[in-house]
Design a protein around this motif. Structure first.
Motif, PDB file in Angstrom:
ATOM      1  N   MET A 108       0.920  -1.409   0.015  1.00 44.79           N
ATOM      2  CA  MET A 108      -0.088  -0.005  -0.096  1.00 44.79           C
ATOM      3  C   MET A 108       0.880   1.075  -0.085  1.00 44.79           C
ATOM      4  SD  MET A 108      -3.095   1.494   1.117  1.00 44.79           S
ATOM      5  CE  MET A 108      -3.138   1.249  -0.738  1.00 44.79           C
ATOM      6  N   ASP A 109       0.872   1.909  -1.061  1.00 45.93           N
ATOM      7  CA  ASP A 109       1.767   3.069  -1.379  1.00 45.93           C
ATOM      8  C   ASP A 109       1.070   4.597  -0.822  1.00 45.93           C
ATOM      9  OD1 ASP A 109       3.888   4.637  -2.268  1.00 45.93           O
ATOM     10  OD2 ASP A 109       3.520   4.018  -4.497  1.00 45.93           O
ATOM     11  N   ASP A 110       2.110   5.285  -0.473  1.00 50.52           N
ATOM     12  CA  ASP A 110       1.715   6.726   0.080  1.00 50.52           C
ATOM     13  C   ASP A 110       0.450   6.534   1.031  1.00 50.52           C
ATOM     14  OD1 ASP A 110       3.215   7.368  -1.957  1.00 50.52           O
ATOM     15  OD2 ASP A 110       1.513   7.954  -3.320  1.00 50.52           O
ATOM     16  N   PHE A 111       0.746   5.755   1.939  1.00 50.44           N
ATOM     17  CA  PHE A 111      -0.135   5.473   3.160  1.00 50.44           C
ATOM     18  C   PHE A 111      -0.430   6.829   3.963  1.00 50.44           C
ATOM     19  CE2 PHE A 111      -1.995   3.870   6.973  1.00 50.44           C
ATOM     20  CZ  PHE A 111      -3.483   3.300   6.482  1.00 50.44           C
ATOM     21  N   ALA A 159       9.401   3.490   5.220  1.00 52.84           N
ATOM     22  CA  ALA A 159       9.338   4.912   4.868  1.00 52.84           C
ATOM     23  C   ALA A 159       9.934   5.413   3.749  1.00 52.84           C
ATOM     24  CB  ALA A 159      10.126   5.505   6.067  1.00 52.84           C
ATOM     25  N   GLU A 160       8.992   6.195   3.158  1.00 50.47           N
ATOM     26  CA  GLU A 160       9.509   6.760   1.836  1.00 50.47           C
ATOM     27  C   GLU A 160      10.088   8.046   1.938  1.00 50.47           C
ATOM     28  OE1 GLU A 160       4.966   6.562  -0.118  1.00 50.47           O
ATOM     29  OE2 GLU A 160       6.532   6.306  -1.716  1.00 50.47           O
ATOM     30  N   GLY A 161      11.103   8.557   1.401  1.00 52.20           N
ATOM     31  CA  GLY A 161      11.739   9.531   1.184  1.00 52.20           C
ATOM     32  C   GLY A 161      12.743  10.141   2.162  1.00 52.20           C
TER      33      GLY A 161
HETATM   34 MG    MG Z   1       5.003   6.616  -2.430  1.00 52.26          MG
END
Ligand code: MG
Ligand code: C2E
Ligand code: MG
Ligand code: MG
Length: 280
Positions: A173-176, A230-232
């Motif tokens: 699940m992206d950008d949660f 964790a993204e970014g």
């Molecule tokens: Mg994302």
């Protein structure tokens, strides 16, 4: 056309210019697909405990004849609106699987799939075909979806997710935390990983609320048996906090920028699985 004639005339040139720019972009996209002007870059995904590379996320780029390298964010929305995302998405799947087939068996590839592609049952066929053509086991492919898929026909979405899992494919699940879905969906949908949106990671040191959200998502993932990524991640300080807050994986400029396939191959040959970064 009789009423509001002045308004119509006032907006006409501006709307016309916008529509024309859109139409041009759409034409360019179609041409690019035929000409093979797209490329995938791969960004390493890191296990925070061992600091090893677990896989790479495929990120789409467009080599535009005049505009140079165009980022996905600048053309994916139009590709979605025009339906071009379906053939383009197919190309992404085939390309990503083919390139990943040359990597060590423990390294997986993550592919972003838009909600538009999810609306069609043919997505499962496209995934199965891409895996078969590359000879890549389904277990090495991860499909990243956004919360938008859960706003569509739930029964159809659920069926597609389960058929993908039957192929061995994992679902992230992206950008949660940025969409409108309820937490209840996490229980009913078969996700393997939750990717915490970079907006929370960016503020993790400065803002207590962002940190509280990261902690809560990590705890939720842990309790539900899902990994959390964790993204970014850009700084060692963010990494430290993320580790302390129970996040299991990470991705970001701290570990590596998106790389062309050739650079991925040399990276994996030089230091298979180990991240060389300023994260030490
Ligand atoms: Mg994302
Ligand atoms: P995403 O899947 O959430 O991908 C993460 C985005 O964050 C990527 O932008 C990546 O380059 C960027 N990023 C990675 N690390 C950092 C960092 O440390 N700091 C900052 N500021 N940014 C970082 P990109 O490549 O422009 O992609 C944007 C979005 O476009 C993606 O978000 C994804 O939703 C979509 N996208 C990309 N490739 C595809 C594709 O093949 N198919 C579909 N349907 N969507 C795609
Ligand atoms: Mg993604
Ligand atoms: Mg994003």
């Amino acid at each position: 056309k009789a009423d509001g004639r002045g308004t119509w005339r006032f907006f006409e040139p501006e709307m016309d210019a916008r529509m024309q720019a859109r139409r041009q972009l759409e034409l360019d996209l179609r041409r690019a697909l035929a000409a093979g002007d797209f490329q995938l870059l791969y960004q390493p995904q890191i296990d925070l405990a061992s600091r090893r590379i677990t896989g790479f996320e495929a990120l789409l780029r467009w080599h535009h004849p005049e505009r140079g390298l165009v980022s996905a964010a600048d053309f994916i929305p139009l590709a979605e609106e025009t339906g071009l995302i379906v053939p383009l998405g197919k190309w992404v799947l085939r390309q990503a699987c083919a390139e990943a087939a040359g990597w060590p068996p423990e390294i997986s590839v993550a592919v972003n799939v838009s909600a538009v592609q999810f609306g069609s049952a043919r997505l499962v066929d496209a995934v199965a075909e891409a895996l078969a053509a590359a000879g890549l086991p389904g277990e090495r492919l991860e499909i990243e979806v956004t919360e938008a898929i859960m706003l569509q026909d739930t029964a159809q979405t659920m069926a597609v997710l389960h058929r993908l899992r039957d192929l061995g494919v994992r679902i992230s699940m992206d950008d949660f935390g940025t969409g409108y879905s309820s937490l209840g969906y996490l229980r009913s949908f078969p996700f393997d990983k939750i990717k915490i949106d970079q907006s929370f990671v960016r503020d993790i040191e400065k803002r207590g609320d962002a940190r509280a959200i990261v902690r809560a998502i990590s705890g939720l993932g842990d309790s539900l048996g899902m990994r959390t990524s964790a993204e970014g991640v850009e700084t060692p300080e963010q990494l430290e906090q993320l580790r302390a807050d129970g996040c299991t994986e990470g991705q970001g400029w701290l570990f590596g920028r998106p790389l062309p396939a050739s650079a991925v191959r040399s990276l994996l040959q030089a230091a298979p699985g180990v991240v060389e970064s300023n994260a030490a």
